[in-house]
Write an enzyme that holds these catalytic residues in place. Structure first.
Site, PDB file in Angstrom:
ATOM      1  N   ASN A 142       0.876  -1.195   0.000  1.00  0.00           N
ATOM      2  CA  ASN A 142       0.000   0.000   0.000  1.00  0.00           C
ATOM      3  C   ASN A 142       0.902   1.230   0.000  1.00  0.00           C
ATOM      4  O   ASN A 142       1.499   1.550   1.029  1.00  0.00           O
ATOM      5  CB  ASN A 142      -0.861   0.053   1.263  1.00  0.00           C
ATOM      6  N   ASP A 161      -0.062   4.386  -0.754  1.00  0.00           N
ATOM      7  CA  ASP A 161      -0.697   5.700  -0.581  1.00  0.00           C
ATOM      8  C   ASP A 161      -0.277   6.396   0.717  1.00  0.00           C
ATOM      9  O   ASP A 161      -0.431   7.598   0.864  1.00  0.00           O
ATOM     10  CB  ASP A 161      -2.222   5.656  -0.741  1.00  0.00           C
ATOM     11  N   HIS A 162       0.333   5.603   1.641  1.00  0.00           N
ATOM     12  CA  HIS A 162       0.853   6.221   2.874  1.00  0.00           C
ATOM     13  C   HIS A 162       1.949   7.243   2.553  1.00  0.00           C
ATOM     14  O   HIS A 162       2.202   8.151   3.343  1.00  0.00           O
ATOM     15  CB  HIS A 162       1.418   5.164   3.812  1.00  0.00           C
ATOM     16  N   HIS A 210      -5.522   3.555  -2.102  1.00  0.00           N
ATOM     17  CA  HIS A 210      -6.904   3.754  -1.660  1.00  0.00           C
ATOM     18  C   HIS A 210      -7.371   5.110  -2.180  1.00  0.00           C
ATOM     19  O   HIS A 210      -6.846   6.140  -1.761  1.00  0.00           O
ATOM     20  CB  HIS A 210      -6.938   3.709  -0.122  1.00  0.00           C
ATOM     21  N   ARG A 265      -9.689   7.525  -1.665  1.00  0.00           N
ATOM     22  CA  ARG A 265     -10.697   7.916  -0.673  1.00  0.00           C
ATOM     23  C   ARG A 265     -11.599   9.013  -1.215  1.00  0.00           C
ATOM     24  O   ARG A 265     -11.183   9.820  -2.040  1.00  0.00           O
ATOM     25  CB  ARG A 265     -10.001   8.419   0.605  1.00  0.00           C
ATOM     26  N   ARG A 269      -7.658  12.208   0.561  1.00  0.00           N
ATOM     27  CA  ARG A 269      -6.615  12.653   1.500  1.00  0.00           C
ATOM     28  C   ARG A 269      -5.254  12.036   1.167  1.00  0.00           C
ATOM     29  O   ARG A 269      -4.225  12.520   1.610  1.00  0.00           O
ATOM     30  CB  ARG A 269      -7.026  12.370   2.938  1.00  0.00           C
ATOM     31  N   HIS A 270      -5.271  10.904   0.432  1.00  0.00           N
ATOM     32  CA  HIS A 270      -3.992  10.314   0.013  1.00  0.00           C
ATOM     33  C   HIS A 270      -3.819  10.550  -1.479  1.00  0.00           C
ATOM     34  O   HIS A 270      -3.425  11.619  -1.886  1.00  0.00           O
ATOM     35  CB  HIS A 270      -3.947   8.816   0.361  1.00  0.00           C
ATOM     36  N   GLU A 299      -8.273   0.323  -3.579  1.00  0.00           N
ATOM     37  CA  GLU A 299      -9.277   0.214  -2.516  1.00  0.00           C
ATOM     38  C   GLU A 299     -10.262   1.364  -2.679  1.00  0.00           C
ATOM     39  O   GLU A 299      -9.856   2.495  -2.981  1.00  0.00           O
ATOM     40  CB  GLU A 299      -8.612   0.306  -1.148  1.00  0.00           C
ATOM     41  N   THR A 340      -8.884   2.352   7.715  1.00  0.00           N
ATOM     42  CA  THR A 340     -10.074   1.501   7.589  1.00  0.00           C
ATOM     43  C   THR A 340     -10.244   0.676   8.856  1.00  0.00           C
ATOM     44  O   THR A 340      -9.419  -0.171   9.168  1.00  0.00           O
ATOM     45  CB  THR A 340      -9.917   0.571   6.368  1.00  0.00           C
ATOM     46  N   GLU A 391     -10.535 -10.172   1.389  1.00  0.00           N
ATOM     47  CA  GLU A 391      -9.348  -9.775   2.153  1.00  0.00           C
ATOM     48  C   GLU A 391      -9.764  -9.711   3.617  1.00  0.00           C
ATOM     49  O   GLU A 391     -10.676  -8.958   3.978  1.00  0.00           O
ATOM     50  CB  GLU A 391      -8.810  -8.419   1.672  1.00  0.00           C
ATOM     51  N   HIS A 416      -3.886  -5.330   7.124  1.00  0.00           N
ATOM     52  CA  HIS A 416      -4.158  -4.232   8.047  1.00  0.00           C
ATOM     53  C   HIS A 416      -3.383  -4.416   9.344  1.00  0.00           C
ATOM     54  O   HIS A 416      -3.541  -5.416  10.039  1.00  0.00           O
ATOM     55  CB  HIS A 416      -5.649  -4.056   8.376  1.00  0.00           C
ATOM     56  N   GLY A 417      -2.510  -3.468   9.597  1.00  0.00           N
ATOM     57  CA  GLY A 417      -1.738  -3.478  10.844  1.00  0.00           C
ATOM     58  C   GLY A 417      -0.619  -4.505  10.874  1.00  0.00           C
ATOM     59  O   GLY A 417       0.009  -4.696  11.915  1.00  0.00           O
ATOM     60  N   GLY A 472       0.995  -1.681   4.303  1.00  0.00           N
ATOM     61  CA  GLY A 472       1.381  -0.312   3.983  1.00  0.00           C
ATOM     62  C   GLY A 472       2.165   0.380   5.073  1.00  0.00           C
ATOM     63  O   GLY A 472       3.376   0.599   4.971  1.00  0.00           O
ATOM     64  N   GLN A 473       1.480   0.712   6.164  1.00  0.00           N
ATOM     65  CA  GLN A 473       2.040   1.575   7.203  1.00  0.00           C
ATOM     66  C   GLN A 473       3.431   1.133   7.672  1.00  0.00           C
ATOM     67  O   GLN A 473       4.361   1.932   7.703  1.00  0.00           O
ATOM     68  CB  GLN A 473       1.068   1.616   8.394  1.00  0.00           C
TER      69      GLN A 473
HETATM   70  N1  PXP Z   1      -5.768  -3.755   3.263  1.00  0.00           N
HETATM   71  C1  PXP Z   1      -6.768  -2.836   3.260  1.00  0.00           C
HETATM   72  C2  PXP Z   1      -8.059  -3.212   2.612  1.00  0.00           C
HETATM   73  C3  PXP Z   1      -6.589  -1.557   3.806  1.00  0.00           C
HETATM   74  O1  PXP Z   1      -7.589  -0.671   3.806  1.00  0.00           O
HETATM   75  C4  PXP Z   1      -5.330  -1.236   4.362  1.00  0.00           C
HETATM   76  C5  PXP Z   1      -5.097   0.145   4.910  1.00  0.00           C
HETATM   77  O2  PXP Z   1      -4.771   1.023   3.890  1.00  0.00           O
HETATM   78  C6  PXP Z   1      -4.324  -2.210   4.321  1.00  0.00           C
HETATM   79  C7  PXP Z   1      -4.574  -3.464   3.784  1.00  0.00           C
HETATM   80  C8  PXP Z   1      -2.942  -1.930   4.839  1.00  0.00           C
HETATM   81  O3  PXP Z   1      -2.982  -1.640   6.185  1.00  0.00           O
HETATM   82  P1  PXP Z   1      -1.676  -1.075   6.891  1.00  0.00           P
HETATM   83  O4  PXP Z   1      -1.409   0.250   6.308  1.00  0.00           O
HETATM   84  O5  PXP Z   1      -2.068  -1.029   8.319  1.00  0.00           O
HETATM   85  O6  PXP Z   1      -0.578  -2.042   6.585  1.00  0.00           O
END
Ligand code: PXP
Length: 261
Positions: free
Chosen positions: A6, A8-9, A42, A44, A48-49, A69, A100, A148, A212-213, A234-235
């Site tokens: 990801n 877009d961060h 993503h 949005r 914002r990204h 996304e 999200t 997912e 996510h996370g 991503g993050q």
């Molecule tokens: N998958 C989806 C569907 C998401 O919305 C996100 C957040 O952008 C991620 C994966 C990645 O999450 P993270 O940035 O916490 O790794």
């Protein structure tokens, strides 16, 4: 195990100064050279990204599949249909959220119509869902190719148990009252939810991604689940790239995924 990065961060930093630095396209090339199997962004509603111009350039220039996304807001779906990425991942979206926060409401008004439009444009559909068998049952009514699984609850439990988070202002209120044993039980329960849902989905011929996370510490237990074919992260990768560069941050994550399959 495929890795979707990801990117877009990167735009969070770009937005801090409202100049085109760091450049999202340069970030895309770095992620691909580090081994990203997919680029995820993503679009949005509040932009914002990334915005549609970023998305257009990414789709034009990207040599690996692009996964966008998005919410089911009709104007966003129309944009995605015009952009024609390989995949759209439908996610819940609230303007006030930092990220999200949970899985999709699979009974949401407009979801079936959004899927139909995307499918008519030959875009693969992934639905971002909570890791629960009930959610898989609900997706059977919908024309989706992939689910997912939201790994946020697992990631939160892992952080509270294995990092100093609970001693910081970012402590997670719903978990803050749990002692170590209760946190361990919570973590194992969240992991079992992901595992059992992935097995159940595969039995029903639904492909399973997760994300996510996830970070360099907690990814290993999820990467070991054979029913999951892809992680979207991503993050943690973008955060690490501040110190190592994005190419190396992606390479390191890929090495972890390879070591745990
Ligand atoms: N998958 C989806 C569907 C998401 O919305 C996100 C957040 O952008 C991620 C994966 C990645 O999450 P993270 O940035 O916490 O790794």
């Amino acid at each position: 195990m495929n890795l979707g990065v990801n990117i877009d961060h990167i735009c969070v930093l770009r937005a801090a100064r409202a100049v085109n630095d760091p450049d999202i396209i340069a970030g895309m090339y770095e992620a691909i050279s580090g081994g990203a199997d997919q680029i995820t962004v993503h679009l949005r509603e509040d932009r914002r990204h990334i915005d549609e111009n970023d998305a257009l350039n990414i789709i034009k220039l990207c040599k690996v599949p692009v996964n966008i996304e998005c919410s089911i807001e009709p104007s966003i779906i129309d944009i995605i249909c015009n952009l024609r990425p390989q995949r759209a991942t439908i996610v819940p979206e609230r303007r006030a959220e930092l990220t999200t926060e949970g899985g999709l409401n699979l009974k949401a008004k407009g979801l079936k119509e959004a899927i139909k439009k995307l499918k008519e444009n030959e875009i693969e559909i992934s639905l971002f869902i909570d890791p629960l068998k009930d959610a898989i049952d609900a997706t059977k009514e919908l024309d989706c190719d992939i689910v997912e699984l939201h790994t946020g609850a697992y990631a939160n439990a892992f952080l509270m148990l294995n990092s100093n988070l609970s001693h910081t202002k970012y402590s997670i209120p719903s978990l803050a009252c749990l002692d170590k044993n209760a946190l361990k039980a919570n973590l194992l329960n969240e992991l079992a939810n992901i595992q059992n849902t992935a097995i159940y989905a595969n039995k029903h011929n639904i492909k399973v991604a997760a994300g996510h996370g996830l970070n360099y510490q907690n990814v290993c237990l999820v990467a070991q689940i054979p029913q999951i074919f892809e992680l979207n992260i991503g993050q943690s990768i973008i955060a690490r790239s501040v110190f190592t560069g994005l190419n190396l941050a992606v390479k390191e994550m890929k090495a972890l995924l390879r070591a745990h399959i």
